[in-house]
Write an enzyme that holds these catalytic residues in place. Structure first.
Site, short mmCIF file in Angstrom:
data_model
loop_
_atom_site.label_atom_id
_atom_site.label_comp_id
_atom_site.label_asym_id
_atom_site.label_seq_id
_atom_site.Cartn_x
_atom_site.Cartn_y
_atom_site.Cartn_z
N SER A 31 49.58 34.04 -58.85
CA SER A 31 49.89 34.02 -60.28
C SER A 31 51.10 33.16 -60.58
CB SER A 31 50.22 35.42 -60.79
OG SER A 31 49.10 36.20 -60.83
N HIS A 62 45.53 32.00 -64.10
CA HIS A 62 44.73 31.63 -62.94
C HIS A 62 43.63 30.67 -63.35
CE1 HIS A 62 45.99 34.34 -59.65
NE2 HIS A 62 46.42 35.09 -60.64
N HIS A 84 40.20 38.43 -57.60
CA HIS A 84 40.79 39.74 -57.33
C HIS A 84 39.70 40.82 -57.38
CE1 HIS A 84 43.92 37.24 -59.19
NE2 HIS A 84 44.76 37.86 -58.38
N TYR A 86 40.08 43.67 -58.65
CA TYR A 86 40.11 44.36 -59.95
C TYR A 86 39.30 43.64 -61.03
CZ TYR A 86 43.85 41.07 -61.31
OH TYR A 86 44.57 39.94 -61.59
N GLU A 87 38.97 42.37 -60.79
CA GLU A 87 38.16 41.64 -61.77
C GLU A 87 36.71 42.10 -61.72
OE1 GLU A 87 39.25 37.21 -62.17
OE2 GLU A 87 40.07 37.79 -60.24
N ALA A 114 52.23 36.71 -56.35
CA ALA A 114 53.31 37.32 -57.12
C ALA A 114 53.31 38.79 -56.72
CB ALA A 114 53.02 37.18 -58.61
N MET A 212 48.42 42.77 -55.94
CA MET A 212 46.98 43.07 -56.09
C MET A 212 46.08 42.03 -55.43
SD MET A 212 47.20 44.04 -60.11
CE MET A 212 48.60 44.95 -60.78
N SER A 213 46.60 41.32 -54.46
CA SER A 213 45.79 40.25 -53.87
C SER A 213 46.07 40.12 -52.37
CB SER A 213 46.10 38.93 -54.58
OG SER A 213 47.43 38.52 -54.29
N ASN A 236 59.16 40.73 -60.17
CA ASN A 236 59.71 41.87 -60.92
C ASN A 236 60.04 42.97 -59.92
OD1 ASN A 236 56.58 41.93 -60.77
ND2 ASN A 236 57.15 44.08 -61.00
N HIS A 248 52.81 41.57 -67.60
CA HIS A 248 52.32 40.34 -66.99
C HIS A 248 53.17 39.14 -67.41
CE1 HIS A 248 49.43 37.77 -65.01
NE2 HIS A 248 49.11 37.14 -66.10
N1 HPA Z 1 52.68 45.50 -58.81
C1 HPA Z 1 51.49 44.99 -58.45
N2 HPA Z 1 51.20 43.70 -58.51
C2 HPA Z 1 52.15 42.87 -58.95
C3 HPA Z 1 53.42 43.32 -59.34
C4 HPA Z 1 53.69 44.71 -59.27
O1 HPA Z 1 54.78 45.20 -59.60
N3 HPA Z 1 54.12 42.23 -59.74
C5 HPA Z 1 53.30 41.15 -59.57
N4 HPA Z 1 52.12 41.53 -59.09
#
Ligand code: HPA
Length: 274
Positions: A31, A62, A84, A86-87, A114, A212-213, A236, A248
């Site tokens: 990301s 993306h 992903h 989740y998609e 990310a 998540m990847s 973050n 996001h």
């Molecule tokens: N959690 C899950 N996936 C992420 C995060 C997070 O805090 N930040 C960026 N991708």
């Protein structure tokens, strides 16, 4: 031959017919980390929409294209936009591109993402070398009949992330004056961010970052005997570490802020990649 292997072979043949180079390193961009492709020279862009059997990306930030060309003097094939779980893709679809890379003769994979920082000494904007991962909360990319063309039923994961490539990354960071963090990446299925309780649990389990990847791709790569280097951009702090909600936009903003350092680091790594 399994239908999946047939499809991957067809896709690999299509891609090799389109590109001028024989890529040695595949790069999966996370990301907001896509701008690295601007550094690739002598490029051939292939939109995912043009590629037979390729899934399509659905996430903002993306874009979906493959970029083949030269980076730091090495032939690479970069994925700008990944798939992903989740998609809604089946987990084997998430790993499809990695199988295609293997069929293209690529044996080295650089995965980036990310991630949320769990380790309290991290701060947003840090880059983290992935030392290892925790992925057993989600189905494996190898679920189903084993694809013997790629690897064995029960592959070893004791060095999922190549120590030798990790050393190259650390040296590259040092030479650029970056403080490269190191840690364990935990896979969360998403798409919702985690709860503070989940983050505390992951912390107790030894995770330094969460995302998540990556894990499905790395499992498929290791199954196929590819060497892997992983880098997370800590965009973050994970849920509950700071008393503030996650979104996001923050992830994309931090990735943008880190873009320059990330690009410089990857270029330096690729120069020294053996
Ligand atoms: N959690 C899950 N996936 C992420 C995060 C997070 O805090 N930040 C960026 N991708």
């Amino acid at each position: 031959m399994e239908e999946y292997v047939k499809k991957a072979t067809e896709t690999a043949e299509y891609i090799s017919g389109r590109i001028k180079t024989k890529p040695e390193i595949a790069i999966v961009l996370g990301s907001g980390l896509g701008p690295l492709v601007n550094e690739i020279e002598d490029v051939v862009n292939i939109d995912y929409k043009e590629i037979p059997n390729f899934p399509q990306t659905t996430v903002q930030g993306h874009e979906g294209k493959l970029v083949a060309g030269m980076l730091s003097g090495r032939p690479v094939l970069a994925m700008k936009g990944r798939f992903h779980h989740y998609e809604g893709y089946d987990i084997s679809q998430v790993a499809f591109a990695v199988r295609v890379f293997k069929l293209l003769g690529i044996n080295e994979l650089l995965v980036t993402n990310a991630a949320g920082g769990i380790n309290k000494s991290f701060k947003p904007g840090d880059l983290m070398l992935i030392k290892d991962h925790i992925g057993f909360f989600a189905p494996s990319a190898l679920r189903g009949k084993n694809l013997d063309e790629f690897g064995t039923r029960f592959p070893d994961m004791s060095e999922a992330y190549s120590r030798a490539l990790g050393e190259i990354a650390k040296k590259a960071a040092e030479s650029k004056g970056f403080n490269l963090r190191e840690g364990v990446y935990a896979f969360a299925q998403g798409p919702m961010y985690e709860t503070p309780a989940e983050i505390r649990a992951l912390s107790i389990l030894g995770a330094d970052a969460v995302g998540m990847s990556t894990v499905p791709e790395v499992i498929a790569a290791r199954h196929a005997g590819m060497k892997v280097l992983g880098i997370s951009c800590i965009t973050n702090m994970a849920a509950g570490i700071l008393d503030q909600p996650l979104n996001h936009e923050e992830v994309m903003e931090t990735a943008k802020m880190v873009e320059e350092n990330f690009t410089a680091l990857v270029k330096e790594i690729v120069v020294n990649w053996k």
